[in-house]
Design an enzyme around this catalytic site. Structure first.
Site, short mmCIF file in Angstrom:
data_model
loop_
_atom_site.label_atom_id
_atom_site.label_comp_id
_atom_site.label_asym_id
_atom_site.label_seq_id
_atom_site.Cartn_x
_atom_site.Cartn_y
_atom_site.Cartn_z
N GLY A 214 42.60 21.12 40.68
CA GLY A 214 42.81 22.57 40.64
C GLY A 214 44.20 22.85 40.14
N ARG B 266 42.56 63.14 57.84
CA ARG B 266 42.36 62.72 59.23
C ARG B 266 43.40 63.36 60.14
NH1 ARG B 266 39.03 60.58 63.13
NH2 ARG B 266 40.18 59.18 64.53
N GLU C 81 43.94 31.42 38.40
CA GLU C 81 44.84 31.23 37.24
C GLU C 81 46.23 30.75 37.67
OE1 GLU C 81 44.46 33.88 33.95
OE2 GLU C 81 42.38 34.32 34.45
C1 LIG Z 1 36.71 33.26 42.62
C2 LIG Z 1 37.36 32.21 41.79
C3 LIG Z 1 37.21 32.24 40.42
C4 LIG Z 1 37.78 31.23 39.63
N1 LIG Z 1 37.55 31.24 38.29
C5 LIG Z 1 37.96 30.17 37.54
C6 LIG Z 1 37.58 30.06 36.16
O1 LIG Z 1 36.93 30.95 35.60
N2 LIG Z 1 37.96 28.94 35.49
C7 LIG Z 1 38.67 27.93 36.05
O2 LIG Z 1 38.97 26.97 35.37
N3 LIG Z 1 39.04 28.01 37.35
C8 LIG Z 1 38.70 29.10 38.11
N4 LIG Z 1 39.05 29.17 39.45
C9 LIG Z 1 39.78 28.06 40.04
C10 LIG Z 1 41.22 28.41 40.42
O3 LIG Z 1 41.99 28.48 39.26
C11 LIG Z 1 41.68 27.31 41.40
O4 LIG Z 1 41.02 27.57 42.63
C12 LIG Z 1 43.18 27.32 41.59
O5 LIG Z 1 43.82 26.87 40.42
C13 LIG Z 1 43.60 26.41 42.75
O6 LIG Z 1 43.00 25.16 42.70
P1 LIG Z 1 42.25 24.58 43.99
O7 LIG Z 1 41.34 25.61 44.50
O8 LIG Z 1 41.70 23.27 43.62
O9 LIG Z 1 43.41 24.40 45.08
P2 LIG Z 1 44.43 23.17 45.21
O10 LIG Z 1 45.07 22.91 43.91
O11 LIG Z 1 43.79 22.06 45.93
O12 LIG Z 1 45.54 23.85 46.16
C14 LIG Z 1 45.37 24.03 47.56
C15 LIG Z 1 46.66 24.62 48.11
O13 LIG Z 1 47.76 23.72 47.85
C16 LIG Z 1 48.77 24.41 47.16
N5 LIG Z 1 49.44 23.49 46.23
C17 LIG Z 1 48.87 22.62 45.36
N6 LIG Z 1 49.81 21.95 44.68
C18 LIG Z 1 51.00 22.43 45.11
C19 LIG Z 1 52.38 22.15 44.79
N7 LIG Z 1 52.71 21.24 43.85
N8 LIG Z 1 53.34 22.84 45.44
C20 LIG Z 1 53.02 23.77 46.39
N9 LIG Z 1 51.75 24.08 46.73
C21 LIG Z 1 50.77 23.42 46.10
C22 LIG Z 1 48.06 25.53 46.40
O14 LIG Z 1 48.95 26.59 46.07
C23 LIG Z 1 47.02 25.95 47.45
O15 LIG Z 1 47.61 26.81 48.38
C24 LIG Z 1 38.54 30.20 40.24
C25 LIG Z 1 38.71 30.20 41.63
C26 LIG Z 1 38.13 31.17 42.40
C27 LIG Z 1 38.31 31.12 43.90
#
Ligand SMILES: Cc1cc2nc3c(=O)[nH]c(=O)nc-3n(C[C@H](O)[C@H](O)[C@H](O)COP(=O)(O)OP(=O)(O)OC[C@H]3O[C@@H](n4cnc5c(N)ncnc54)[C@H](O)[C@@H]3O)c2cc1C
Length: 390
Positions: free
Chosen positions: A139, A275, A370
């Site tokens: 991610g 309200r 994003e």
């Molecule tokens: C509704 C929805 C729509 C989406 N649409 C798309 C899409 O169209 N295309 C696409 O490609 N993706 C999409 N995404 C994916 C989205 O971009 C990812 O969820 C996001 O980039 C975070 O990745 P992850 O969920 O794997 O979290 P992780 O990367 O596992 O992160 C988990 C937590 O750890 C923190 N973290 C991770 N690394 C670090 C660091 N180095 N320093 C500090 N904190 C850190 C993060 O900030 C987060 O709080 C979508 C997600 C959702 C929920």
């Protein structure tokens, strides 16, 4: 209760054409979006036919070249259109932003032949796009993605799973980032994959906290074949293309966040002036007046920030740091303002009879997509202090 169209924001728009454009958008919102927003979100319905209308009205290609069916509008205008759409329904504003993100690679890095062949249908021919970067195990660390594309003669064979894909399962085309070489950022290449390619299958949509009308699904690529003519840019250039798309996409998310926050503020003001408690409108109490004032101030600051970044982009200047700042500040603003809006409405704010509880659930996702807001801070800090030393 059906949603009303949002209260018009007094905008500074650069041209008469852009004023007409915003008027057209408001008309579409009033007739086609606002009346059904609450009901369709509750039902988890994605308004695919509305996106066809937006495409035919020129609203899915606004910031792109008119030679390929785009609208030739500066980002300053495009983003204000997004803000209007998101204020009426986030699923629509965010959907337009993601579609635009999916067009970015081809519009910016495709060959003239590719652009002439594919862009007109993408920008104004009714097609809907998806942007496929994230995977189940990658991610925030997007450069570690594992979906593979292996060359086979004049074709590429793509295998792997993309996760969290907005419009996954309904998109007509997908901009896909896949590994064609070494580990890390330099081994990634971008492809334009048709949504109905054999071997491309969507999982069931995720059951989300909010934005239930916007389908988000995993996409499985099981030996999907695409011609080399659908490779965008050079081999190994994909990650740079993906990041460039995200710089612009983040501004879209910022604009959507301000639209959502504005809608929450409008509901709050209307409720607080109607309200009555202790024999007076609750808007008389300084405790609430100051809350409303803070909400409005954050929104104006966020709008000014995303517009300043957009104007840098429009002037051809670097804007990556400012885009990260705008995404961070505007989405944190949307979260804070929507939580405050529920507070202004008291117990009623906690029910589905008023839209603010939905706004609050929707705001959360904007701090995640994003690039999470932690990642935005990393981007900003790199501009200030250079890359981390390890
Ligand atoms: C509704 C929805 C729509 C989406 N649409 C798309 C899409 O169209 N295309 C696409 O490609 N993706 C999409 N995404 C994916 C989205 O971009 C990812 O969820 C996001 O980039 C975070 O990745 P992850 O969920 O794997 O979290 P992780 O990367 O596992 O992160 C988990 C937590 O750890 C923190 N973290 C991770 N690394 C670090 C660091 N180095 N320093 C500090 N904190 C850190 C993060 O900030 C987060 O709080 C979508 C997600 C959702 C929920």
């Amino acid at each position: 209760m059906p949603d009303r169209a949002p209260r018009p924001v007094d905008r500074q728009l650069p041209t008469e054409e852009s004023k007409d454009l915003v008027a057209l958008v408001r008309d579409i919102i009033e007739r086609e979006i606002a009346p059904w927003a609450a009901e369709e979100e509750e039902a988890g319905h994605f308004p695919r036919e509305l996106f066809t209308l937006l495409s035919e009205s020129g609203l899915l290609g606004l910031p792109y070249d008119s030679a390929h069916g785009g609208g030739d509008q500066p980002y300053e205008v495009y983003l204000q259109v997004l803000e209007e759409l998101a204020a009426a329904r986030l699923t629509v504003g965010l959907g337009v932003s993601v579609h635009s993100l999916a067009c970015h690679a081809l519009a910016g890095y495709g060959t003239k032949e590719q652009q002439a062949q594919y862009l007109p249908a993408m920008l104004s021919g009714g097609l809907l796009g998806a942007y496929c970067l994230s995977e189940p195990a990658s991610g925030s660390d997007a450069a570690s993605l594992r979906t593979k594309a292996v060359r086979d003669g004049d074709e590429w064979v793509i295998t792997g799973t993309k996760a969290w894909i907005t419009h996954g399962g309904i998109a007509d085309f997908c901009t896909v980032l896949a590994r064609t070489g070494e580990e890390g950022a330099r081994g990634i290449t971008a492809f334009l994959v048709p949504g109905d390619a054999p071997g491309l299958n969507a999982a069931a949509p995720e059951k989300k906290m909010g934005m239930k009308g916007s389908p988000t699904a995993q996409l499985h690529f099981d030996g999907v074949r695409v011609a080399d003519g659908r490779r965008i840019g050079e081999e190994g250039q994909g990650f740079a293309i993906a990041l460039s798309a995200l710089d612009s996409g983040r501004l879209g998310i910022a604009a959507c966040a301000i639209g959502l926050a504005q809608a929450a503020l409008d509901e709050s003001v209307e409720y607080a002036t109607g309200r009555r408690q202790f024999g007076r409108p609750i808007a008389d109490f300084q405790g609430l007046r100051f809350l409303l004032a803070d909400m409005a101030t954050r929104i104006e600051a966020g709008r000014a920030l995303y517009l300043a970044a957009a104007r840098l982009r429009d002037a051809g200047r670097p804007f990556s740091q400012q885009a990260a700042m705008a995404k961070l500040f505007c989405t944190d603003t949307a979260m804070q303002v929507t939580v405050d809006a529920v507070q202004v409405l008291g117990g009623y704010g906690y029910t589905v009879d008023f839209p603010v509880e939905r706004f609050m659930r929707e705001a959360k996702v904007l701090q995640i997509v994003e690039g999470t807001n932690q990642i935005q801070r990393m981007v900003i800090a790199r501009h200030l202090a250079g890359p981390e030393t390890r």
